[in-house]
Enzyme design. Sequence first.
Site, PDB file in Angstrom:
ATOM      1  N   LYS A  38       0.848  -1.203   0.000  1.00  0.00           N
ATOM      2  CA  LYS A  38       0.000   0.000   0.000  1.00  0.00           C
ATOM      3  C   LYS A  38       0.880   1.249   0.000  1.00  0.00           C
ATOM      4  O   LYS A  38       2.074   1.184   0.320  1.00  0.00           O
ATOM      5  CB  LYS A  38      -0.904  -0.018   1.235  1.00  0.00           C
ATOM      6  CG  LYS A  38      -0.133   0.058   2.554  1.00  0.00           C
ATOM      7  CD  LYS A  38      -1.049  -0.082   3.778  1.00  0.00           C
ATOM      8  CE  LYS A  38      -0.253  -0.021   5.068  1.00  0.00           C
ATOM      9  NZ  LYS A  38      -1.103  -0.272   6.255  1.00  0.00           N
ATOM     10  N   TYR A 273      14.014  30.760   6.526  1.00  0.00           N
ATOM     11  CA  TYR A 273      12.842  31.528   6.980  1.00  0.00           C
ATOM     12  C   TYR A 273      12.788  31.639   8.507  1.00  0.00           C
ATOM     13  O   TYR A 273      12.922  30.651   9.215  1.00  0.00           O
ATOM     14  CB  TYR A 273      11.567  30.851   6.496  1.00  0.00           C
ATOM     15  CG  TYR A 273      11.375  30.885   4.992  1.00  0.00           C
ATOM     16  CD1 TYR A 273      11.534  32.055   4.263  1.00  0.00           C
ATOM     17  CD2 TYR A 273      11.010  29.725   4.315  1.00  0.00           C
ATOM     18  CE1 TYR A 273      11.336  32.073   2.891  1.00  0.00           C
ATOM     19  CE2 TYR A 273      10.806  29.732   2.938  1.00  0.00           C
ATOM     20  CZ  TYR A 273      10.973  30.920   2.229  1.00  0.00           C
ATOM     21  OH  TYR A 273      10.774  30.934   0.879  1.00  0.00           O
TER      22      TYR A 273
HETATM   23  C1  LIG Z   1      -0.294  -1.310   6.913  1.00  0.00           C
HETATM   24  C2  LIG Z   1      -0.918  -2.566   7.381  1.00  0.00           C
HETATM   25  C3  LIG Z   1      -0.135  -3.712   7.601  1.00  0.00           C
HETATM   26  C4  LIG Z   1       1.365  -3.701   7.548  1.00  0.00           C
HETATM   27  O1  LIG Z   1       1.872  -3.143   8.743  1.00  0.00           O
HETATM   28  P1  LIG Z   1       3.439  -3.176   9.049  1.00  0.00           P
HETATM   29  O2  LIG Z   1       3.548  -2.810  10.482  1.00  0.00           O
HETATM   30  O3  LIG Z   1       4.065  -2.159   8.153  1.00  0.00           O
HETATM   31  O4  LIG Z   1       3.896  -4.533   8.754  1.00  0.00           O
HETATM   32  C5  LIG Z   1      -0.793  -4.888   7.905  1.00  0.00           C
HETATM   33  N1  LIG Z   1      -2.133  -4.943   8.005  1.00  0.00           N
HETATM   34  C6  LIG Z   1      -2.913  -3.844   7.839  1.00  0.00           C
HETATM   35  C7  LIG Z   1      -4.382  -3.965   7.992  1.00  0.00           C
HETATM   36  C8  LIG Z   1      -2.331  -2.617   7.530  1.00  0.00           C
HETATM   37  O5  LIG Z   1      -3.109  -1.545   7.377  1.00  0.00           O
END
Ligand SMILES: *Cc1c(COP(=O)(O)O)cnc(C)c1O
Length: 386
Positions: A38, A273
């Site tokens: 993702k 800034y």
């Molecule tokens: C993002 C996510 C993961 C992965 O989590 P990590 O800690 O990066 O391994 C697993 N399950 C769900 C539902 C997530 O949203």
Amino acid sequence: MLAEGQRAEATIDLAALRGNLAALRERVVSADLMAVVKADAYGHGALPCALEALAAGVGWLGVATPEEALALRAAGIAPEQARILCWLWTPGGPWAQALRAGVDISVSGQWALDELLAAVRVTGVPARVHLKADTGLGRNGAQPHDWPDLVDAALRAQAAGLLTVVGLWSHFAAADEPGHPSIQAQQDAFATALAYAERAGVRPEVRHLANSPATLLLPGAHYDLVRTGLAMYGLSPVPQVGAPADFGLRPVMSLRARLALVKQVPGGHGVSYGHHYVTAGETTLGLVPIGYADGVPRHASGTAPVQIAGKWRTVAGRVAMDQFVVDLGGDTPPVGEEVLLFGNGERGEPTAEDWGRACGTISYEIVTRIGARVPRRYLGASGALR
Ligand SMILES: *Cc1c(COP(=O)(O)O)cnc(C)c1O
């Protein structure tokens, strides 16, 4: 090294990614791996990372949104090559497209089941459904008092040939805090949810609960499938327990820029800034042409480290939209010299973990927020699937 002429770039070490998957596989004896890609693979590039994961024998990809799943299918990852699960649906989502693309669908509530079944009737394509239980995170998933109704409704649809319940799953709230009381409570709640569903007649292909921290620390939570994101990218989800190397992991992303200017300034000179940094005496400043529009957090102002010509320097004053400044303490590296913001640490450079700590956030956010204006360069691709 930065590619010739490049202002800034993120290098993505795909050999490290494969090594991380191998290390995770060794740790996960009885379960399969899901590569969580993702958010553009946490900033690493969804398609190249997904292809490497598949080349390494991973059979499952996980994404949040249906659009992310559809993009992977559109890029050529076929249903025979990989199962893809997406878990963050909103009303009116692309249910029909997801069905036609052979995407596994998470369902957390009745509204989603209703919309999904309407799309199944339109397309004539039965769904593969993962029912999600809220075992305590308080985010997505059905509450215990709604779980039996959701399971029963899904089973009626299954009996009608409209779907198959292939997965039962949930997500941890605090698997990264060993000993947190929610961990055992969620495991117990998950066992209860599984028991209800299995008594009711669900025969799940996969039961899954573990994210990266649970994959590394809670073998009892592996079930049939673990969903690893951060660990696959070589970062430790539990920095207070161990560094990446302690888990056999190597950071995959390095972020570099090229000094755009080096100049002498007098003492008492304000920098960037708001003049939140003022030179203590005559010194040299280096201009780093990457800023918050590139995903360098503004919270790095005055605090985050970079490495230039082997030495650590600190962001001097505010990070601006496109650039920031470092005090080079009288050194005069040439314009064009490489600035290593973070890497795997093997050259003594800062890591994404160092940046997270400096910015009051986590390494997850540091790598994920690196923006589209920063080109990615891929090293060590296996080429197995291209
Ligand atoms: C993002 C996510 C993961 C992965 O989590 P990590 O800690 O990066 O391994 C697993 N399950 C769900 C539902 C997530 O949203």
